[in-house]
Scaffold this motif. Structure first.
Motif, PDB file in Angstrom:
ATOM      1  N   LYS A 110     -11.393  -9.153   7.919  1.00  0.00           N
ATOM      2  CA  LYS A 110     -10.683  -8.203   8.536  1.00  0.00           C
ATOM      3  C   LYS A 110      -9.521  -7.551   7.599  1.00  0.00           C
ATOM      4  O   LYS A 110      -9.389  -6.059   7.367  1.00  0.00           O
ATOM      5  CB  LYS A 110     -10.174  -8.438   9.744  1.00  0.00           C
ATOM      6  N   ILE A 111      -8.676  -8.380   7.023  1.00  0.00           N
ATOM      7  CA  ILE A 111      -7.474  -7.930   6.238  1.00  0.00           C
ATOM      8  C   ILE A 111      -8.191  -7.201   4.945  1.00  0.00           C
ATOM      9  O   ILE A 111      -7.527  -6.057   4.668  1.00  0.00           O
ATOM     10  CB  ILE A 111      -6.482  -9.170   5.774  1.00  0.00           C
ATOM     11  N   ARG A 112      -9.004  -7.756   4.468  1.00  0.00           N
ATOM     12  CA  ARG A 112      -9.455  -7.215   3.115  1.00  0.00           C
ATOM     13  C   ARG A 112     -10.168  -6.017   3.415  1.00  0.00           C
ATOM     14  O   ARG A 112      -9.888  -5.137   2.540  1.00  0.00           O
ATOM     15  CB  ARG A 112     -10.464  -8.356   2.434  1.00  0.00           C
ATOM     16  N   LEU A 113     -11.303  -5.882   4.527  1.00  0.00           N
ATOM     17  CA  LEU A 113     -11.937  -4.592   4.607  1.00  0.00           C
ATOM     18  C   LEU A 113     -11.028  -3.678   5.261  1.00  0.00           C
ATOM     19  O   LEU A 113     -11.151  -2.289   5.212  1.00  0.00           O
ATOM     20  CB  LEU A 113     -12.989  -4.835   5.492  1.00  0.00           C
ATOM     21  N   ASP A 114      -9.949  -3.721   6.229  1.00  0.00           N
ATOM     22  CA  ASP A 114      -8.776  -2.809   6.420  1.00  0.00           C
ATOM     23  C   ASP A 114      -8.202  -2.244   5.300  1.00  0.00           C
ATOM     24  O   ASP A 114      -8.259  -0.861   5.033  1.00  0.00           O
ATOM     25  CB  ASP A 114      -7.507  -3.744   7.045  1.00  0.00           C
ATOM     26  N   ALA A 115      -7.739  -3.001   4.036  1.00  0.00           N
ATOM     27  CA  ALA A 115      -7.465  -2.617   3.022  1.00  0.00           C
ATOM     28  C   ALA A 115      -8.175  -1.710   2.247  1.00  0.00           C
ATOM     29  O   ALA A 115      -8.007  -0.744   1.675  1.00  0.00           O
ATOM     30  CB  ALA A 115      -6.634  -3.577   2.076  1.00  0.00           C
ATOM     31  N   ALA A 116      -9.534  -2.189   2.317  1.00  0.00           N
ATOM     32  CA  ALA A 116     -10.691  -1.512   1.492  1.00  0.00           C
ATOM     33  C   ALA A 116     -11.129  -0.234   2.197  1.00  0.00           C
ATOM     34  O   ALA A 116     -11.003   1.031   1.375  1.00  0.00           O
ATOM     35  CB  ALA A 116     -11.913  -2.428   1.362  1.00  0.00           C
ATOM     36  N   SER A 117     -11.014   0.160   3.586  1.00  0.00           N
ATOM     37  CA  SER A 117     -11.447   1.079   4.092  1.00  0.00           C
ATOM     38  C   SER A 117     -10.318   2.155   4.060  1.00  0.00           C
ATOM     39  O   SER A 117     -10.742   3.420   3.789  1.00  0.00           O
ATOM     40  CB  SER A 117     -11.632   0.872   5.724  1.00  0.00           C
ATOM     41  N   SER A 118      -9.371   1.784   4.013  1.00  0.00           N
ATOM     42  CA  SER A 118      -8.146   2.623   3.637  1.00  0.00           C
ATOM     43  C   SER A 118      -8.114   3.122   2.231  1.00  0.00           C
ATOM     44  O   SER A 118      -8.172   4.504   2.043  1.00  0.00           O
ATOM     45  CB  SER A 118      -6.692   1.991   3.644  1.00  0.00           C
ATOM     46  N   MET A 119      -8.362   2.407   1.283  1.00  0.00           N
ATOM     47  CA  MET A 119      -8.661   2.739   0.021  1.00  0.00           C
ATOM     48  C   MET A 119      -9.501   3.811  -0.168  1.00  0.00           C
ATOM     49  O   MET A 119      -9.657   4.756  -0.978  1.00  0.00           O
ATOM     50  CB  MET A 119      -8.628   1.661  -1.136  1.00  0.00           C
ATOM     51  N   LEU A 120     -10.965   3.565   0.303  1.00  0.00           N
ATOM     52  CA  LEU A 120     -12.028   4.284   0.481  1.00  0.00           C
ATOM     53  C   LEU A 120     -11.707   5.749   0.942  1.00  0.00           C
ATOM     54  O   LEU A 120     -12.224   6.855   0.338  1.00  0.00           O
ATOM     55  CB  LEU A 120     -13.301   3.711   1.138  1.00  0.00           C
ATOM     56  N   ALA A 121     -10.830   5.842   2.040  1.00  0.00           N
ATOM     57  CA  ALA A 121     -10.585   7.080   2.622  1.00  0.00           C
ATOM     58  C   ALA A 121      -9.577   8.094   1.859  1.00  0.00           C
ATOM     59  O   ALA A 121      -9.450   8.945   1.863  1.00  0.00           O
ATOM     60  CB  ALA A 121     -10.293   6.869   3.991  1.00  0.00           C
ATOM     61  N   GLU A 122      -8.721   7.219   1.290  1.00  0.00           N
ATOM     62  CA  GLU A 122      -7.410   7.749   0.886  1.00  0.00           C
ATOM     63  C   GLU A 122      -7.055   7.671  -0.701  1.00  0.00           C
ATOM     64  O   GLU A 122      -6.257   8.508  -1.236  1.00  0.00           O
ATOM     65  CB  GLU A 122      -6.178   7.087   1.252  1.00  0.00           C
ATOM     66  N   SER A 123      -8.081   7.167  -1.503  1.00  0.00           N
ATOM     67  CA  SER A 123      -7.860   7.181  -2.879  1.00  0.00           C
ATOM     68  C   SER A 123      -9.276   7.234  -3.768  1.00  0.00           C
ATOM     69  O   SER A 123     -10.428   7.774  -3.098  1.00  0.00           O
ATOM     70  CB  SER A 123      -7.566   5.592  -3.644  1.00  0.00           C
ATOM     71  N   GLN A 124      -9.033   7.665  -4.826  1.00  0.00           N
ATOM     72  CA  GLN A 124     -10.138   8.220  -5.738  1.00  0.00           C
ATOM     73  C   GLN A 124     -10.805   7.095  -6.538  1.00  0.00           C
ATOM     74  O   GLN A 124     -11.507   7.240  -7.604  1.00  0.00           O
ATOM     75  CB  GLN A 124      -9.928   9.437  -6.608  1.00  0.00           C
ATOM     76  N   LEU A 125     -10.132   5.892  -6.140  1.00  0.00           N
ATOM     77  CA  LEU A 125     -10.460   4.436  -7.056  1.00  0.00           C
ATOM     78  C   LEU A 125     -12.030   4.324  -6.908  1.00  0.00           C
ATOM     79  O   LEU A 125     -12.668   4.758  -5.959  1.00  0.00           O
ATOM     80  CB  LEU A 125      -9.642   3.244  -6.612  1.00  0.00           C
ATOM     81  N   SER A 126     -12.511   3.826  -7.929  1.00  0.00           N
ATOM     82  CA  SER A 126     -14.168   3.444  -7.937  1.00  0.00           C
ATOM     83  C   SER A 126     -14.262   2.350  -6.830  1.00  0.00           C
ATOM     84  O   SER A 126     -13.380   1.667  -6.802  1.00  0.00           O
ATOM     85  CB  SER A 126     -14.541   3.009  -9.202  1.00  0.00           C
ATOM     86  N   ILE A 127     -15.575   1.974  -6.522  1.00  0.00           N
ATOM     87  CA  ILE A 127     -15.772   1.004  -5.632  1.00  0.00           C
ATOM     88  C   ILE A 127     -15.592  -0.433  -6.423  1.00  0.00           C
ATOM     89  O   ILE A 127     -14.950  -1.233  -5.748  1.00  0.00           O
ATOM     90  CB  ILE A 127     -17.347   0.979  -5.385  1.00  0.00           C
ATOM     91  N   THR A 128     -15.861  -0.384  -7.618  1.00  0.00           N
ATOM     92  CA  THR A 128     -15.622  -1.774  -8.220  1.00  0.00           C
ATOM     93  C   THR A 128     -14.124  -2.087  -8.405  1.00  0.00           C
ATOM     94  O   THR A 128     -13.587  -3.149  -8.114  1.00  0.00           O
ATOM     95  CB  THR A 128     -16.106  -1.621  -9.819  1.00  0.00           C
ATOM     96  N   ASP A 129     -13.342  -0.926  -8.664  1.00  0.00           N
ATOM     97  CA  ASP A 129     -11.744  -1.184  -8.452  1.00  0.00           C
ATOM     98  C   ASP A 129     -11.354  -1.535  -7.419  1.00  0.00           C
ATOM     99  O   ASP A 129     -10.355  -2.543  -6.918  1.00  0.00           O
ATOM    100  CB  ASP A 129     -11.134   0.126  -9.011  1.00  0.00           C
ATOM    101  N   ILE A 130     -11.736  -1.241  -6.006  1.00  0.00           N
ATOM    102  CA  ILE A 130     -11.315  -1.212  -4.973  1.00  0.00           C
ATOM    103  C   ILE A 130     -11.847  -2.623  -4.441  1.00  0.00           C
ATOM    104  O   ILE A 130     -11.125  -3.382  -4.035  1.00  0.00           O
ATOM    105  CB  ILE A 130     -12.010  -0.245  -3.636  1.00  0.00           C
ATOM    106  N   ALA A 131     -13.087  -3.207  -4.971  1.00  0.00           N
ATOM    107  CA  ALA A 131     -13.517  -4.498  -4.686  1.00  0.00           C
ATOM    108  C   ALA A 131     -12.524  -5.513  -5.308  1.00  0.00           C
ATOM    109  O   ALA A 131     -12.056  -6.621  -4.723  1.00  0.00           O
ATOM    110  CB  ALA A 131     -14.963  -4.813  -5.271  1.00  0.00           C
ATOM    111  N   VAL A 132     -11.939  -5.408  -6.713  1.00  0.00           N
ATOM    112  CA  VAL A 132     -11.108  -6.051  -7.139  1.00  0.00           C
ATOM    113  C   VAL A 132      -9.730  -6.089  -6.763  1.00  0.00           C
ATOM    114  O   VAL A 132      -9.390  -7.171  -6.381  1.00  0.00           O
ATOM    115  CB  VAL A 132     -11.042  -5.671  -8.841  1.00  0.00           C
ATOM    116  N   ALA A 133      -9.464  -5.138  -6.318  1.00  0.00           N
ATOM    117  CA  ALA A 133      -7.854  -4.795  -5.417  1.00  0.00           C
ATOM    118  C   ALA A 133      -7.918  -5.651  -4.074  1.00  0.00           C
ATOM    119  O   ALA A 133      -6.963  -6.036  -3.721  1.00  0.00           O
ATOM    120  CB  ALA A 133      -7.561  -3.249  -5.297  1.00  0.00           C
TER     121      ALA A 133
END
Length: 267
Positions: A213-236
């Motif tokens: 939950k904690i990781r995907l909360d962060a990931a869903s925010s990044m997906l909606a609010e940033s232009q980072l690639s999926i790979t960069d978000i995965a690592v982050a």
């Protein structure tokens, strides 16, 4: 001790309950009910829980007001007879249909599955989902029913809340790293069994579900609010590779990270 008292002491207190024909009474009441879906009105009062009954083709037969509201309609009747593909984004609908197919085939029941739901008229919300098949008198599956309960607020009155909260804070602060159960055991002073049991009592989640939950909360925010690639978000978000992240994201959210980004940005 008087003889009368002695005779009482030899009679089990639960004798009357044991002899009560509960199953017979249940069947009798079931045959007399004018509305077998009496629970629908009860679930209408539960604003933190989605409730539904579907037929063997995956069409909604009974829903509660919460599901109607989260699908953006006023009247529950607007959902009746519809399938998931008529109500949800294509990627989500496909995931729900696949999940329903497993339940309707009798291959799997869904219990306490952590999911991130995305409804047309609300922000993403976490819930725990249960789905079970419905069987007729010949034990043949004729439909299914389920609930999705919003993740509750933690029980801060629990006696070991402070210790479990410390573990959750550690997960929040270090979710980009690999965290072993041994780390949480050392941090809290609780055994693995105590940690898991109290985690579930306080947060309704296992430690692993909380980490997801904690990781995907962060990931869903990044997906909606940033232009980072999926790979960069995965690592982050603490995942070692793109595929592992995408697999867990789809299993929990019902769509891939790129599909989620597309849906959120479009809405």
């Amino acid at each position: 001790m008087t003889p009368h008292a002695s005779s009482l002491s030899t009679t089990p207190a639960s004798a009357n309950q044991t002899n009560f024909p509960a199953q017979e009474k249940r069947q009798q009441m079931a045959s007399q009910l004018a509305n077998v879906f009496f629970s629908e009105s009860l679930f209408d009062a539960m604003t933190d829980m989605v409730f539904f009954v579907k037929d063997s083709e995956g069409r909604y037969l009974v829903v509660n007001q919460t599901l109607a509201r989260r699908c953006g309609v006023r009247d529950k009747d607007a959902l009746l007879g519809k399938k998931a593909e008529e109500l949800f984004p294509a990627s989500l609908a496909a995931s729900y249909a696949a999940q329903d197919a497993m339940v309707l085939s009798g291959k799997k029941e869904i219990h306490d599955q952590l999911e991130l739901h995305l409804y047309p008229n609300r922000s993403p919300g976490w819930c725990l989902t249960q789905k079970i098949p419905l069987r007729d008198t010949r034990h043949q599956i004729i439909g299914m029913t389920g609930i999705s309960r919003d993740l509750a607020m933690p029980d801060q009155r629990h006696p070991v809340y402070a210790k479990i909260a410390t573990a959750v804070r550690h997960l929040h602060q270090n979710y980009t790293q690999t965290i072993a159960m041994a780390d949480l055991v050392k941090l809290t002073g609780l055994s693995v069994a105590q940690l898991e049991r109290n985690f579930h009592k306080i947060f309704s989640l296992t430690p692993r579900q909380m980490m997801v939950k904690i990781r995907l909360d962060a990931a869903s925010s990044m997906l909606a609010e940033s232009q980072l690639s999926i790979t960069d978000i995965a690592v982050a978000c603490g995942y070692q590779d793109h595929s592992a992240f995408s697999r867990i994201f789809k299993a929990t959210v019902g769509m891939t990270p790129s599909e989620y980004r597309e849906v959120v940005l479009r809405s």
